[in-house]
Design a protein around this motif. Structure first.
Motif, PDB file in Angstrom:
ATOM      1  N   ARG A  62     -55.134  -8.868  -6.324  1.00  0.00           N
ATOM      2  CA  ARG A  62     -54.346  -9.716  -7.227  1.00  0.00           C
ATOM      3  C   ARG A  62     -54.647 -11.192  -6.955  1.00  0.00           C
ATOM      4  O   ARG A  62     -54.868 -11.985  -7.869  1.00  0.00           O
ATOM      5  N   ALA A  63     -54.676 -11.542  -5.682  1.00  0.00           N
ATOM      6  CA  ALA A  63     -54.931 -12.941  -5.314  1.00  0.00           C
ATOM      7  C   ALA A  63     -56.359 -13.359  -5.694  1.00  0.00           C
ATOM      8  O   ALA A  63     -56.577 -14.472  -6.175  1.00  0.00           O
ATOM      9  N   ALA A  66     -58.098 -12.206  -8.169  1.00  0.00           N
ATOM     10  CA  ALA A  66     -58.125 -12.385  -9.625  1.00  0.00           C
ATOM     11  C   ALA A  66     -57.540 -13.751  -9.989  1.00  0.00           C
ATOM     12  O   ALA A  66     -58.013 -14.432 -10.894  1.00  0.00           O
ATOM     13  N   ARG A  67     -56.506 -14.142  -9.256  1.00  0.00           N
ATOM     14  CA  ARG A  67     -55.840 -15.406  -9.544  1.00  0.00           C
ATOM     15  C   ARG A  67     -56.721 -16.623  -9.260  1.00  0.00           C
ATOM     16  O   ARG A  67     -56.689 -17.608  -9.989  1.00  0.00           O
ATOM     17  N   VAL A  68     -57.522 -16.553  -8.212  1.00  0.00           N
ATOM     18  CA  VAL A  68     -58.300 -17.741  -7.827  1.00  0.00           C
ATOM     19  C   VAL A  68     -59.723 -17.736  -8.406  1.00  0.00           C
ATOM     20  O   VAL A  68     -60.443 -18.724  -8.268  1.00  0.00           O
ATOM     21  N   ARG A  69     -60.112 -16.658  -9.041  1.00  0.00           N
ATOM     22  CA  ARG A  69     -61.490 -16.552  -9.551  1.00  0.00           C
ATOM     23  C   ARG A  69     -61.790 -17.677 -10.544  1.00  0.00           C
ATOM     24  O   ARG A  69     -61.022 -17.918 -11.467  1.00  0.00           O
ATOM     25  N   ARG A 115     -61.663 -20.739 -10.009  1.00  0.00           N
ATOM     26  CA  ARG A 115     -60.770 -21.880  -9.781  1.00  0.00           C
ATOM     27  C   ARG A 115     -60.948 -22.446  -8.384  1.00  0.00           C
ATOM     28  O   ARG A 115     -61.397 -21.740  -7.479  1.00  0.00           O
ATOM     29  N   VAL A 138     -53.329 -24.302 -12.986  1.00  0.00           N
ATOM     30  CA  VAL A 138     -52.739 -23.005 -13.317  1.00  0.00           C
ATOM     31  C   VAL A 138     -51.645 -22.630 -12.315  1.00  0.00           C
ATOM     32  O   VAL A 138     -50.848 -21.735 -12.553  1.00  0.00           O
ATOM     33  N   ALA A 139     -51.613 -23.326 -11.188  1.00  0.00           N
ATOM     34  CA  ALA A 139     -50.548 -23.131 -10.213  1.00  0.00           C
ATOM     35  C   ALA A 139     -50.500 -24.390  -9.351  1.00  0.00           C
ATOM     36  O   ALA A 139     -51.509 -25.093  -9.216  1.00  0.00           O
ATOM     37  N   GLU A 150     -59.021 -24.864 -12.818  1.00  0.00           N
ATOM     38  CA  GLU A 150     -60.281 -24.281 -13.308  1.00  0.00           C
ATOM     39  C   GLU A 150     -61.415 -25.221 -12.923  1.00  0.00           C
ATOM     40  O   GLU A 150     -61.261 -26.441 -13.021  1.00  0.00           O
ATOM     41  N   PHE A 156     -53.171 -21.042  -2.282  1.00  0.00           N
ATOM     42  CA  PHE A 156     -52.866 -20.064  -3.324  1.00  0.00           C
ATOM     43  C   PHE A 156     -53.412 -18.681  -2.970  1.00  0.00           C
ATOM     44  O   PHE A 156     -53.576 -17.835  -3.834  1.00  0.00           O
TER      45      PHE A 156
END
Lengths: 218, 69
Positions: A96-97, A99-102, A104, A157-158, A178, A212
């Protein structure tokens, strides 16, 4: 011990550069994940400036090649069994993590400046005065953060922000951005720095997504 | 990491910017990132962290003071 730098996709290439104490950085696969490690780094895990930069260099090389979850400096496991267990038991979180940072990167903003000196408070006890001053400083710092943080937050995004991490830093923000937005982010930092005579804004990065890699953020 | 934005103050900027970058590095590597729970993580030298912050911030206070009207 096995020193762990980062977790990434199973097929991410191992960094060519050296690890802590000149050790080889190796890839350890488990499931669809891989950990990037060094065996028994000489000098242990003392957090010297050189060692921190060495850890950072390994993670940055991984970041340039793909999504990466940096470990906190000094993370070690006793053996391959523990490493396998770490990757297997938290696989869902790590995926999950990742996917979130890909695609970025993380950027940091620090606002340096001085808060107004509090008005002398007649008739207050020292303890009470100290607390009131502290409260006032926090309120002033929050006000400045409210003026600065949203400009960067909208490009991310965060994000996360901290008030008064140290005496002359009014706030420190971390932003997951991004890659294509990095230029715009830096331009905005320069503009705001010029606009604010009372503050100095320093933008650093791109960093691997340390802030993140876990579950925090907006 | 590359220095993304440099402060507008002239003179001594590069040193100061390097200090802030170092503080940001320390913040991230010792205060963020994936943590292995229940395993040996080093006893972080908090004192080093504090010293780094101080060094960068004394520099910043000096710069700001010299800039005040």
């Amino acid at each position: 011990v096995i020193y762990v730098y980062a977790i990434a996709d199973r097929d991410a290439a191992a960094p060519a550069g050296p690890g802590l104490g000149g050790t080889l950085v190796e890839r350890f696969k488990e499931g669809r994940l891989a950990a990037f490690v060094s065996h028994d780094p000489p000098g242990g895990t003392q957090p010297t400036e050189a060692a921190l930069w060495q850890h950072e260099a390994v993670v940055e090389e991984l970041m340039d090649a793909g999504a990466v979850l940096p470990m906190r400096f000094g993370s070690v496991v006793l053996g391959e069994g523990d490493l396998r267990e770490l990757l297997a038991s938290r696989a869902a979180d790590f995926h999950r993590a990742l996917a979130r940072v890909r695609g970025r990167v993380e950027l940091g903003v620090r606002a340096l400046g001085r808060l107004p000196v509090p008005e002398p408070r007649a008739g207050e006890s020292d303890g009470r005065r100290y607390l009131l001053d502290k409260l006032e400083r926090r309120r002033d710092a929050a006000q400045i953060a409210d003026q600065i943080h949203p400009s960067f937050d909208v490009l991310s995004v965060a994000s996360s922000r901290r008030l008064l991490p140290s005496e002359h830093v009014l706030f420190a923000g971390a932003y997951l951005v991004e890659r294509e937005q990095v230029g715009e982010f830096e331009r905005r930092a320069r503009c705001l720095d010029h606009e604010r005579a009372d503050l100095e804004l320093v933008c650093t990065g791109p960093w691997p997504p340390y802030s993140f890699a876990g579950g925090e953020g907006k | 990491v590359s220095a993304a934005t440099v402060s507008r103050t002239e003179g001594g900027t590069s040193v100061r910017h390097r200090d802030v970058t170092l503080v940001e590095l320390v913040d991230r590597l010792l205060g963020a990132g994936v943590v292995i729970s229940g395993e040996i993580t080093l006893a972080v030298a908090d004192i080093d962290l504090v010293n780094l912050e101080l060094r960068a911030l004394i520099a910043s206070a000096d710069t700001l003071a010299s800039r005040s009207p």
